[in-house]
Design an enzyme around this catalytic site. Structure first.
Site, mmCIF file in Angstrom:
data_model
loop_
_atom_site.group_PDB
_atom_site.id
_atom_site.type_symbol
_atom_site.label_atom_id
_atom_site.label_comp_id
_atom_site.label_asym_id
_atom_site.label_seq_id
_atom_site.Cartn_x
_atom_site.Cartn_y
_atom_site.Cartn_z
ATOM 1 N N CYS A 1 0.893 -1.160 0.000
ATOM 2 C CA CYS A 1 0.000 0.000 0.000
ATOM 3 C C CYS A 1 0.923 1.199 0.000
ATOM 4 O O CYS A 1 1.558 1.487 1.022
ATOM 5 C CB CYS A 1 -0.919 0.033 1.216
ATOM 6 S SG CYS A 1 -1.903 1.557 1.225
ATOM 7 N N CYS B 1 -0.488 4.135 2.528
ATOM 8 C CA CYS B 1 -0.524 3.963 3.979
ATOM 9 C C CYS B 1 -0.266 2.506 4.315
ATOM 10 O O CYS B 1 0.858 2.044 4.194
ATOM 11 C CB CYS B 1 -1.827 4.484 4.569
ATOM 12 S SG CYS B 1 -3.313 4.071 3.648
ATOM 13 N N SER B 2 -1.273 1.762 4.690
ATOM 14 C CA SER B 2 -1.022 0.379 5.110
ATOM 15 C C SER B 2 -2.248 -0.495 4.878
ATOM 16 O O SER B 2 -2.504 -1.401 5.657
ATOM 17 C CB SER B 2 -0.633 0.357 6.587
ATOM 18 O OG SER B 2 -1.656 0.975 7.343
ATOM 19 N N CYS B 3 -3.012 -0.249 3.805
ATOM 20 C CA CYS B 3 -4.208 -1.049 3.532
ATOM 21 C C CYS B 3 -3.820 -2.514 3.378
ATOM 22 O O CYS B 3 -2.798 -2.841 2.768
ATOM 23 C CB CYS B 3 -4.908 -0.542 2.267
ATOM 24 S SG CYS B 3 -5.467 1.166 2.448
HETATM 25 FE FE FE Z 1 -3.337 2.086 2.844
#
Ligand code: FE
Length: 214
Positions: free
Chosen positions: A118, A121-123
């Site tokens: 991602c 961000c951190s999906c």
């Molecule tokens: Fe994300």
């Protein structure tokens, strides 16, 4: 709590134009401060927060994704359905909820290796893999997975044949990806439980391969 609030405001200023890429100096402390404020104002119930954290740390994890992968290896009809509409198929196995609303499964083959990142961000597909590892959320992984995926893979200990193409999938809040690794050779006739034990978390992110049968 007034002094906490003051510190909180103070650290919000970033003048380098890359604010999104910087974590606050001590995220854990700041989260704690936020949680205290929200709890004091009656906006969150600490017991509910603890339940959510416990669920994702202990009850939901890569073992869920491993069951999906093992079934896809064992059952060609399931595999076809999974690649067509993963969200519905994994929901049918009870894997749905927060951060799992839209899931696409991408299958590795002899010619193609898939890898998930991602960049923003951190999906991550929580219902299938649990909480993302720290490296998945790091600036380095998010930037380099796209720019130099083969070098990143090498650092994870994955070396692919030269002719294998690497496809990098950028997750978003709208779509999260799970890699379906190739079934290891030497597992003919294995049942799903035995197969699932070979499926590592990283093999479903694409930064690893399944464990070879002993
Ligand atoms: Fe994300």
């Amino acid at each position: 709590m007034p002094h906490d609030h003051h510190d909180h405001d103070h650290d919000h200023h970033h003048d380098d134009g890359h604010a999104h890429a910087h974590l606050p100096p001590d995220p854990a402390l700041r989260v704690k401060a936020l949680e205290s404020i929200l709890t004091a104002r009656g906006l969150v119930d600490p017991a509910a927060l603890d339940a959510i954290i416990d669920t994702y740390e202990n009850r939901i994890g890569p073992q869920n994704g491993a069951k999906v992968v093992a079934r896809a290896w064992a059952d060609p009809g399931f595999r076809t359905a999974l690649l067509e509409d993963a969200t519905a198929v994994v929901a049918g196995m009870g894997f749905y909820g927060r951060q799992g609303e839209h899931v696409t499964v991408v299958a590795n083959s002899a010619g193609t290796h898939n890898m998930v990142v991602c960049t923003l961000c951190s999906c991550y597909p929580w219902p299938l893999l649990g909480i993302p590892p720290a490296w998945y959320k790091s600036d380095a992984y998010r930037a380099r997975a796209v720019r130099e995926p083969r070098r990143v893979l090498a650092e994870f200990g994955v070396t692919l044949p030269e002719g294998t193409a690497v496809r990098v999938w950028d997750s978003t809040a709208e779509m999260r990806y799970l890699v379906l690794p190739e079934r290891p050779a030497g597992t003919e006739g294995w049942d799903e439980d035995r197969l699932a034990a070979l499926v590592t978390r990283d093999s479903m992110i694409g930064t690893g391969l399944p464990t070879a049968p002993a």
